[in-house]
Scaffold this motif. Structure first.
Motif, PDB file in Angstrom:
ATOM      1  N   ASN A  74       0.954  -1.123  -0.023  1.00 43.94           N
ATOM      2  CA  ASN A  74       0.177   0.194   0.056  1.00 43.94           C
ATOM      3  C   ASN A  74       0.805   1.242  -0.129  1.00 43.94           C
ATOM      4  OD1 ASN A  74       0.458   0.816   2.769  1.00 43.94           O
ATOM      5  ND2 ASN A  74      -0.790  -0.797   3.418  1.00 43.94           N
ATOM      6  N   TYR A  75       0.258   2.403  -0.163  1.00 46.51           N
ATOM      7  CA  TYR A  75       0.846   3.554  -0.264  1.00 46.51           C
ATOM      8  C   TYR A  75       1.700   4.163   1.046  1.00 46.51           C
ATOM      9  CZ  TYR A  75      -0.839   4.172  -4.942  1.00 46.51           C
ATOM     10  OH  TYR A  75      -1.326   3.784  -6.422  1.00 46.51           O
ATOM     11  N   LYS A  76       1.367   3.452   2.285  1.00 53.47           N
ATOM     12  CA  LYS A  76       1.736   3.995   3.496  1.00 53.47           C
ATOM     13  C   LYS A  76       3.300   3.066   3.878  1.00 53.47           C
ATOM     14  CE  LYS A  76      -2.670   4.841   5.519  1.00 53.47           C
ATOM     15  NZ  LYS A  76      -3.648   4.402   6.489  1.00 53.47           N
ATOM     16  N   GLU A  77       3.638   2.199   2.853  1.00 54.83           N
ATOM     17  CA  GLU A  77       4.894   1.344   2.907  1.00 54.83           C
ATOM     18  C   GLU A  77       6.092   2.071   2.503  1.00 54.83           C
ATOM     19  OE1 GLU A  77       4.306  -2.895   3.261  1.00 54.83           O
ATOM     20  OE2 GLU A  77       2.322  -2.605   2.686  1.00 54.83           O
ATOM     21  N   ALA A  78       7.070   2.145   3.049  1.00 50.59           N
ATOM     22  CA  ALA A  78       8.370   2.505   2.357  1.00 50.59           C
ATOM     23  C   ALA A  78       8.501   1.624   1.416  1.00 50.59           C
ATOM     24  CB  ALA A  78       9.401   2.869   3.140  1.00 50.59           C
ATOM     25  N   LYS A  79       8.505   0.224   1.406  1.00 57.11           N
ATOM     26  CA  LYS A  79       8.719  -0.390   0.413  1.00 57.11           C
ATOM     27  C   LYS A  79       8.044  -0.393  -1.181  1.00 57.11           C
ATOM     28  CE  LYS A  79       7.759  -4.306   2.674  1.00 57.11           C
ATOM     29  NZ  LYS A  79       7.677  -5.736   3.306  1.00 57.11           N
ATOM     30  N   THR A  80       6.971   0.258  -0.931  1.00 54.65           N
ATOM     31  CA  THR A  80       6.159   0.518  -2.046  1.00 54.65           C
ATOM     32  C   THR A  80       7.134   1.424  -3.051  1.00 54.65           C
ATOM     33  OG1 THR A  80       4.195   0.412  -0.957  1.00 54.65           O
ATOM     34  CG2 THR A  80       4.036   1.628  -3.207  1.00 54.65           C
ATOM     35  N   TYR A  81       7.627   2.545  -2.481  1.00 54.47           N
ATOM     36  CA  TYR A  81       8.423   3.464  -3.144  1.00 54.47           C
ATOM     37  C   TYR A  81       9.589   3.110  -3.576  1.00 54.47           C
ATOM     38  CZ  TYR A  81       4.309   6.040  -1.655  1.00 54.47           C
ATOM     39  OH  TYR A  81       3.013   6.408  -1.442  1.00 54.47           O
ATOM     40  N   MET A  82      10.193   2.346  -2.642  1.00 54.31           N
ATOM     41  CA  MET A  82      11.690   1.601  -2.793  1.00 54.31           C
ATOM     42  C   MET A  82      11.648   0.901  -4.109  1.00 54.31           C
ATOM     43  SD  MET A  82      13.801  -0.939  -0.738  1.00 54.31           S
ATOM     44  CE  MET A  82      12.694  -2.121  -0.933  1.00 54.31           C
ATOM     45  N   PHE A  83      10.390  -0.115  -4.269  1.00 54.07           N
ATOM     46  CA  PHE A  83      10.449  -0.891  -5.227  1.00 54.07           C
ATOM     47  C   PHE A  83       9.940  -0.213  -6.704  1.00 54.07           C
ATOM     48  CE2 PHE A  83       9.762  -4.464  -2.131  1.00 54.07           C
ATOM     49  CZ  PHE A  83      10.895  -5.149  -2.548  1.00 54.07           C
ATOM     50  N   ALA A  84       8.898   0.794  -6.521  1.00 61.08           N
ATOM     51  CA  ALA A  84       8.749   1.657  -7.423  1.00 61.08           C
ATOM     52  C   ALA A  84       9.769   2.482  -8.277  1.00 61.08           C
ATOM     53  CB  ALA A  84       7.637   2.509  -6.962  1.00 61.08           C
TER      54      ALA A  84
END
Length: 170
Positions: free
Chosen positions: A12-22
């Motif tokens: 989800n958009y609250k997880e730092a992993k989301t942005y790291m993988f993106a």
């Protein structure tokens, strides 16, 4: 058809992993088009801007896929002028459709499935063709990916399958 069990995520958009993988997949979608554009017509033939969007959405879910789908073409346009501004809306629509189709296919199959990947690629291409036709009002232009981009679609399918199998356990 062979399938492989895969760890699929729906970040989800609250997880730092989301942005790291993106960011990782966006970097891939910046580098791969630059390589393909070394060959005349390489972008139109190989459709490189979509490759890592497929991987991102299939493996990490719609949100990572959508971030990759939207930010990759925008970053490429700002950095390199490609895709050109006039086709940017169509690329953004097709990329977003791919993110949705790949995430849905992964969710439904729950495996790395060649058939699911084929379905995702065909779904975004067919829907994207109709969207492009509605925007440009020229059917010949709208079916360009089916006229010129078959090699790129095959790379998305078979290359995407190979990459997803390779990272299946991650």
């Amino acid at each position: 058809m062979e399938t492989t069990t895969v760890k699929l995520y729906s970040l989800n958009y609250k997880e730092a992993k989301t942005y790291m993988f993106a960011l990782l997949f966006i970097a891939g979608n910046i580098a791969l088009p630059q390589i393909c554009h070394l060959v005349p017509g390489g972008g139109l033939t190989w459709l490189p801007i979509y490759f890592f969007t497929l991987i991102a959405a299939y493996k990490y879910g719609f949100r990572v896929g959508l971030l990759t789908a939207i930010l990759s073409p925008l970053a490429n346009n700002v950095l390199f002028g490609m895709p050109p501004v006039d086709v940017l809306p169509i690329i953004l629509i097709k990329s977003s459709l791919l993110a949705a189709a790949a995430a849905y296919a992964a969710h439904r199959s729950d495996k790395v499935s060649l058939l699911a990947i084929v379905g995702a690629v065909l779904a975004y291409q067919v829907a994207g063709t109709f969207a492009e036709w509605a925007i440009v009002k020229d059917f010949f232009v709208a079916v360009q990916d089916f006229r010129i981009g078959i090699p790129g679609m095959l790379i998305q399918i078979f290359g995407g399958y190979a990459v997803l199998k390779a990272i299946a356990k991650l």
